[in-house]
Design an enzyme around this catalytic site. Sequence first.
Site, PDB file in Angstrom:
ATOM      1  N   ARG A   1       0.864  -1.178   0.000  1.00 31.79           N
ATOM      2  CA  ARG A   1       0.000   0.000   0.000  1.00 31.79           C
ATOM      3  C   ARG A   1       0.908   1.238   0.000  1.00 31.79           C
ATOM      4  NH1 ARG A   1       1.580   1.838   4.101  1.00 31.79           N
ATOM      5  NH2 ARG A   1       0.457   3.772   3.720  1.00 31.79           N
ATOM      6  N   GLY A   2       0.258   2.409  -0.116  1.00 36.54           N
ATOM      7  CA  GLY A   2       1.024   3.646  -0.226  1.00 36.54           C
ATOM      8  C   GLY A   2       1.148   3.987  -1.699  1.00 36.54           C
ATOM      9  N   ALA A   3       0.829   5.245  -2.028  1.00 33.05           N
ATOM     10  CA  ALA A   3       0.689   5.618  -3.440  1.00 33.05           C
ATOM     11  C   ALA A   3       1.917   5.274  -4.305  1.00 33.05           C
ATOM     12  CB  ALA A   3       0.337   7.102  -3.516  1.00 33.05           C
TER      13      ALA A   3
ATOM     14  N   ASP B   1      -2.082  11.200  -2.022  1.00 29.39           N
ATOM     15  CA  ASP B   1      -2.365  10.191  -3.050  1.00 29.39           C
ATOM     16  C   ASP B   1      -2.693  10.806  -4.395  1.00 29.39           C
ATOM     17  OD1 ASP B   1      -3.092   9.025  -0.256  1.00 29.39           O
ATOM     18  OD2 ASP B   1      -2.644   7.327  -1.570  1.00 29.39           O
TER      19      ASP B   1
ATOM     20  N   GLN C   1      -2.926   2.647   9.843  1.00 26.43           N
ATOM     21  CA  GLN C   1      -1.590   2.733   9.233  1.00 26.43           C
ATOM     22  C   GLN C   1      -0.593   3.412  10.161  1.00 26.43           C
ATOM     23  OE1 GLN C   1      -4.425   3.253   7.592  1.00 26.43           O
ATOM     24  NE2 GLN C   1      -4.275   2.733   5.426  1.00 26.43           N
TER      25      GLN C   1
ATOM     26  N   ASN D   1      -5.630  12.690   0.534  1.00 28.76           N
ATOM     27  CA  ASN D   1      -4.811  11.774   1.352  1.00 28.76           C
ATOM     28  C   ASN D   1      -5.746  10.927   2.208  1.00 28.76           C
ATOM     29  OD1 ASN D   1      -2.182  10.838   2.197  1.00 28.76           O
ATOM     30  ND2 ASN D   1      -2.538  11.842   4.153  1.00 28.76           N
ATOM     31  N   LYS D   2      -5.175  10.087   3.012  1.00 29.89           N
ATOM     32  CA  LYS D   2      -5.929   9.168   3.851  1.00 29.89           C
ATOM     33  C   LYS D   2      -7.013   9.885   4.653  1.00 29.89           C
ATOM     34  CE  LYS D   2      -5.633   5.671   3.936  1.00 29.89           C
ATOM     35  NZ  LYS D   2      -6.540   4.803   3.171  1.00 29.89           N
TER      36      LYS D   2
END
Length: 366
Positions: free
Chosen positions: A52-54, A243, A203, A253-254
Amino acid sequence: MRLGGVWRRSIDERDDGSVRVLDQTKLPFDVVDLFLASEEDCARAIRTMEVRGAPLIGVVGAYGLVFALERDASDANLEGAFGRLFETRPTAVNLGWALEAMRHHVAPLAPHARAAAARLLARRIADEDAANCEAIGRAGLEVFRAIHAAKGGGAATLHVLTHCNAGWLATVDWGTALAPIYLAHDAGIPVHVWVDETRPRSQGLLTAFELRSHGVPCTYVADNAGGHLMQHGEVDVCIVGCDRVTRSGDACNKIGTYLKALAARAHGVPFYVAMPWSTFDGRLVDGVREVPIEDRNGDEVRLVTGLSAAGTSASVRLLPPEQPVRNPAFDVTPAAYVTGFVTERGVFAPAELEEAWRAMAKGAGV
Ligand code: MRU
């Protein structure tokens, strides 16, 4: 990244052509390598958030296309694999960016030449991500130095709040929002990090794991604590990853990032967004209306996973299955709440982004 005293990357190629990643669903308690060797492996790893993570899902997507072309390099399979990988996660633009770069590079080639060319480009995308994140770290370090100096410098502790995980786990190395933190710590600035839990998938556990591995002092806080900490002068600066960023400087973003930006503005705390330019989406202007927000399974909210008393991984139910739940995975912080974007080409105010992007597109540099 520093893991168990050893430097390694979040993704690296093995001699047999497969790639090794860390299974992020097992962290922080178990450090488990995962080997991806097919398009299907890569698509599953992205969809289930084993990776995960852009920026990292962009690189895994690129390798997914490599594996697809190694099996069948026809036009039909190139398009099919592109579409299958593209739809695994909709919000982070880095996945589409990497897949489009790969397709653009290999489509004009004869089928027999595509797989090798694709592998070389996937490697380059990975190497550039690591270099870009290190450069983000250097740019952000100067921001931190200035804020620390304004606090008196020396032994004064610089308190940084971050949300989600934008560290080396989310990229190939260094991370985006965490890269300046690592460099500041290594440069001797007494940095302390407030780590937002970031429900529902927490996260923050990954961020705390990373910071502990590097020896950076950090304190884990529930998502709702940030406003209180800022109100009491306990946060000097916020820095988050992102993101997708639009031409106007709206930053997706998240979920929960927006609330932190609102609190930061209310309390005069600078709010920085760390971004490699691969996260910039010059096609979009109004982030609130135009960025596709991933709606995820409600069970991420209904259940929590952790260690049981016996020390084994266990899921605990907080809500009955029939309880309706809404689970938007991202939100958009309007440009007006962002102090600056920390990029591999320096720090930009939201209003400077579009011009910088146009200059880059013309090849003029920034
Ligand atoms: O859903 P996730 O965990 O993939 O979301 C990740 C984030 O929101 C990160 O903060 C973002 O991708 C920045 S990564 C350097």
